[in-house]
Motif scaffolding. Structure first.
Motif, PDB file in Angstrom:
ATOM      1  N   THR A 250       0.841  -1.198   0.000  1.00 37.89           N
ATOM      2  CA  THR A 250       0.000   0.000   0.000  1.00 37.89           C
ATOM      3  C   THR A 250       0.876   1.247   0.000  1.00 37.89           C
ATOM      4  N   PRO A 251       0.337   2.368  -0.452  1.00 41.61           N
ATOM      5  CA  PRO A 251       1.119   3.618  -0.429  1.00 41.61           C
ATOM      6  C   PRO A 251       1.557   3.971   0.995  1.00 41.61           C
ATOM      7  N   CYS A 252       2.761   4.515   1.119  1.00 42.65           N
ATOM      8  CA  CYS A 252       3.276   4.927   2.441  1.00 42.65           C
ATOM      9  C   CYS A 252       2.510   6.158   2.932  1.00 42.65           C
ATOM     10  N   GLY A 253       2.760   6.521   4.170  1.00 40.47           N
ATOM     11  CA  GLY A 253       2.045   7.650   4.772  1.00 40.47           C
ATOM     12  C   GLY A 253       2.250   8.958   4.027  1.00 40.47           C
ATOM     13  N   TYR A 254       3.470   9.190   3.617  1.00 35.90           N
ATOM     14  CA  TYR A 254       3.776  10.420   2.881  1.00 35.90           C
ATOM     15  C   TYR A 254       2.958  10.436   1.590  1.00 35.90           C
TER      16      TYR A 254
ATOM     17  N   PHE B 177      -4.915  15.801  -4.082  1.00 39.52           N
ATOM     18  CA  PHE B 177      -5.538  15.824  -5.410  1.00 39.52           C
ATOM     19  C   PHE B 177      -6.781  14.941  -5.529  1.00 39.52           C
ATOM     20  N   CYS B 178      -7.013  14.060  -4.570  1.00 40.30           N
ATOM     21  CA  CYS B 178      -8.088  13.083  -4.716  1.00 40.30           C
ATOM     22  C   CYS B 178      -9.021  13.112  -3.519  1.00 40.30           C
ATOM     23  N   LYS B 179     -10.284  12.840  -3.792  1.00 39.94           N
ATOM     24  CA  LYS B 179     -11.285  12.862  -2.718  1.00 39.94           C
ATOM     25  C   LYS B 179     -11.232  11.554  -1.913  1.00 39.94           C
ATOM     26  N   SER B 180     -12.000  11.556  -0.822  1.00 32.46           N
ATOM     27  CA  SER B 180     -11.938  10.423   0.111  1.00 32.46           C
ATOM     28  C   SER B 180     -12.357   9.094  -0.529  1.00 32.46           C
ATOM     29  N   ASP B 181     -13.202   9.147  -1.561  1.00 32.29           N
ATOM     30  CA  ASP B 181     -13.649   7.886  -2.180  1.00 32.29           C
ATOM     31  C   ASP B 181     -12.739   7.418  -3.320  1.00 32.29           C
ATOM     32  N   PHE B 182     -11.611   8.077  -3.496  1.00 32.80           N
ATOM     33  CA  PHE B 182     -10.663   7.697  -4.560  1.00 32.80           C
ATOM     34  C   PHE B 182     -10.225   6.246  -4.350  1.00 32.80           C
ATOM     35  N   PRO B 183     -10.385   5.396  -5.394  1.00 39.13           N
ATOM     36  CA  PRO B 183     -10.030   3.987  -5.230  1.00 39.13           C
ATOM     37  C   PRO B 183      -8.547   3.692  -5.470  1.00 39.13           C
TER      38      PRO B 183
ATOM     39  N   GLU C 133      -6.916  -6.148  -4.279  1.00 45.04           N
ATOM     40  CA  GLU C 133      -7.727  -5.547  -3.221  1.00 45.04           C
ATOM     41  C   GLU C 133      -7.919  -4.084  -3.517  1.00 45.04           C
ATOM     42  N   LYS C 134      -9.070  -3.583  -3.110  1.00 49.94           N
ATOM     43  CA  LYS C 134      -9.387  -2.179  -3.338  1.00 49.94           C
ATOM     44  C   LYS C 134      -9.676  -1.505  -2.008  1.00 49.94           C
ATOM     45  N   LYS C 135      -9.047  -0.366  -1.798  1.00 47.71           N
ATOM     46  CA  LYS C 135      -9.341   0.442  -0.609  1.00 47.71           C
ATOM     47  C   LYS C 135      -9.579   1.869  -1.083  1.00 47.71           C
ATOM     48  N   THR C 136     -10.376   2.594  -0.350  1.00 52.38           N
ATOM     49  CA  THR C 136     -10.522   4.016  -0.686  1.00 52.38           C
ATOM     50  C   THR C 136      -9.427   4.802   0.036  1.00 52.38           C
ATOM     51  N   LEU C 137      -9.204   6.011  -0.446  1.00 54.33           N
ATOM     52  CA  LEU C 137      -8.221   6.876   0.221  1.00 54.33           C
ATOM     53  C   LEU C 137      -8.628   7.090   1.679  1.00 54.33           C
ATOM     54  N   GLU C 138      -9.926   7.232   1.898  1.00 48.53           N
ATOM     55  CA  GLU C 138     -10.425   7.431   3.276  1.00 48.53           C
ATOM     56  C   GLU C 138     -10.065   6.249   4.181  1.00 48.53           C
ATOM     57  N   GLU C 139     -10.133   5.041   3.620  1.00 47.87           N
ATOM     58  CA  GLU C 139      -9.782   3.863   4.426  1.00 47.87           C
ATOM     59  C   GLU C 139      -8.294   3.861   4.765  1.00 47.87           C
ATOM     60  N   LEU C 140      -7.473   4.315   3.810  1.00 50.31           N
ATOM     61  CA  LEU C 140      -6.027   4.306   4.046  1.00 50.31           C
ATOM     62  C   LEU C 140      -5.555   5.527   4.831  1.00 50.31           C
TER      63      LEU C 140
END
Ligand code: THU
Length: 128
Positions: free
Chosen positions: A85-89, A97-103, A114-121
């Motif tokens: 998954t993408p790191c914290g930074y 640039f992306c909203k909370s529902d960005f997949p 697996e799919k997570k939204t930005l909000e989940e991460l």
């Protein structure tokens, strides 16, 4: 299907990763609203900071004038792909640039998507 295309682009980008220090190669594919796919890989250096594949892809896209994005897919691992998954930074960077529902898709082998939204991460993210 666009996901399959994102997988192929991300895997190909990972082959270009410059990761002599960690040995951990990451590739990603970023789909813009305009329909273009921007690839990214991690680029390390002998100092401290590596540039992650995700920031590579976003900076490439943004510098080409893109501002809106549909999806991101990430692949990573040393020899074999593992769930990456993408790191914290990068999560904070993406949130610029992306909203909370960005997949955000994590692909790590056949049938392993697996799919997570930005909000989940990145819950309760900071913004100015
Ligand atoms: N890395 C990425 O490029 N993206 C991620 O999602 C996680 C980590 C890179 C940074 C560094 O070059 C290596 O993987 C090990 O941390």
């Amino acid at each position: 299907m666009v996901i399959n295309e994102l997988i192929e682009v991300a895997k190909a980008a990972r082959e270009n990763a410059y990761a002599p220090y960690s040995g951990f190669k990451v590739g990603c594919a970023l789909l813009s609203k305009s329909g273009k796919i921007y690839s990214g890989c991690n680029v390390e250096n002998g100092g401290i900071m590596a540039i992650c594949s995700e920031r590579t892809a976003f900076v490439k896209a943004i510098s080409e004038g893109e501002r809106e994005f549909e999806a991101l897919l990430v692949v990573g691992g040393k020899d074999e792909l593992i769930y990456t998954t993408p790191c914290g930074y990068c999560r904070q960077f993406i949130s610029e640039f992306c909203k909370s529902d960005f997949p955000i898709y994590m692909y790590y082998g056949d049938e392993k998507l697996e799919k997570k939204t930005l909000e989940e991460l990145l819950p309760e993210s900071f913004s100015l």
